[in-house]
Design a protein around this motif. Structure first.
Motif, short mmCIF file in Angstrom:
data_model
loop_
_atom_site.label_atom_id
_atom_site.label_comp_id
_atom_site.label_asym_id
_atom_site.label_seq_id
_atom_site.Cartn_x
_atom_site.Cartn_y
_atom_site.Cartn_z
N GLN A 188 0.82 -1.21 0.00
CA GLN A 188 0.00 0.00 0.00
C GLN A 188 0.86 1.26 0.00
N ILE A 189 1.94 1.25 0.75
CA ILE A 189 2.82 2.43 0.81
C ILE A 189 3.48 2.69 -0.54
N GLU A 190 3.93 1.63 -1.21
CA GLU A 190 4.52 1.81 -2.54
C GLU A 190 3.49 2.34 -3.54
N LYS A 191 2.26 1.88 -3.41
CA LYS A 191 1.19 2.38 -4.28
C LYS A 191 0.95 3.86 -4.04
N LEU A 192 0.94 4.26 -2.77
CA LEU A 192 0.74 5.66 -2.44
C LEU A 192 1.90 6.53 -2.93
N LYS A 193 3.11 6.03 -2.80
CA LYS A 193 4.28 6.78 -3.29
C LYS A 193 4.20 6.97 -4.80
#
Length: 237
Positions: A21-26
């Motif tokens: 999820q964090i990589e998607k947000l970045k």
């Protein structure tokens, strides 16, 4: 007894804790940055990016808070002050913006570091401010900063139309008297406009204020480092 805090809501761990999820947000923030830098409208851009990455409502909120164009980033950086610049100066503090962010941080809610280096949360005032367990600790953190900075005066500015703004004003003024702090609390109908037009130095993470203010200080970033605060931090860039 008050058991309120500004911690995580149901589902936040699913949205913000996993590497996926964090990589998607970045990636979403990178796309926002690219498009905003090329003058795409913010609302349209966020809708487009949110659709591409299938973001949920709170992820979209985090995306919008963390994003900025290259022009905005550079402009904000030029106006950012160091703590050493605050000695003998008057500091204006965007009251609900700062207080609620600190309350959220101390409640171990997710805090988001944006492309401009500012920290933001997902809480807000919806017509009424409610004191929480972390309110006094938040005020104490501001007091510690104020004393270390050797600033001359600190002026809290709150939204007058928000219910209980008068009550939080009284709490802060009583705290200031008890601790011999040179503080003032103002209630304004349009605090953002008031701050931009009247303050030389502002503490806020509000994007519009950062774009139009004269100078600003990243208080939450300072407190995280200086006080070694635990933060449920999501780096968005």
């Amino acid at each position: 007894m008050n058991n309120r805090n500004r911690g995580k809501t149901t589902g936040d761990d699913t949205l913000f804790s996993s590497d996926k999820q964090i990589e998607k947000l970045k990636s979403a923030v990178q796309d926002m940055h690219y498009l905003l830098t090329r003058d795409y409208p913010e609302k349209t851009t966020s809708e487009l990016v949110a659709h591409r990455y299938k973001l949920k409502t709170r992820q979209i909120q985090a995306l919008r808070g963390a994003s900025a164009s290259e022009q905005q980033i550079q402009k904000r950086k030029l106006k950012e002050l160091e703590v050493s610049d605050l000695k003998n100066r008057t500091i204006y503090l965007d009251g609900f913006n700062v207080l609620i962010l600190l309350e959220s941080l101390l409640s171990e809610a997710y805090i988001f570091e944006g492309v401009d280096g500012c920290f933001r949360d997902l809480s807000g005032v919806h017509g009424t401010y409610k004191r929480v367990n972390q309110t006094m600790r938040s005020i104490e953190l501001v007091a510690g900063f104020f004393q270390k900075s050797q600033a001359e005066e600190l002026i809290w500015v709150f939204d007058k139309p928000v219910s209980n703004s008068g009550r939080i004003k009284q709490i802060i003024l009583e705290f200031a008297v008890e601790n011999n702090l040179n503080w003032r609390v103002d209630l304004e109908f349009n605090p953002d406009k008031f701050l931009v037009e009247n303050a030389e130095i502002i503490v806020s993470s509000d994007a519009w204020i950062l774009d139009y203010c004269k100078n600003w200080f990243n208080l939450v970033g300072y407190l995280i480092r200086e006080e070694q605060l635990f933060v449920n931090l999501v780096k968005m860039a």
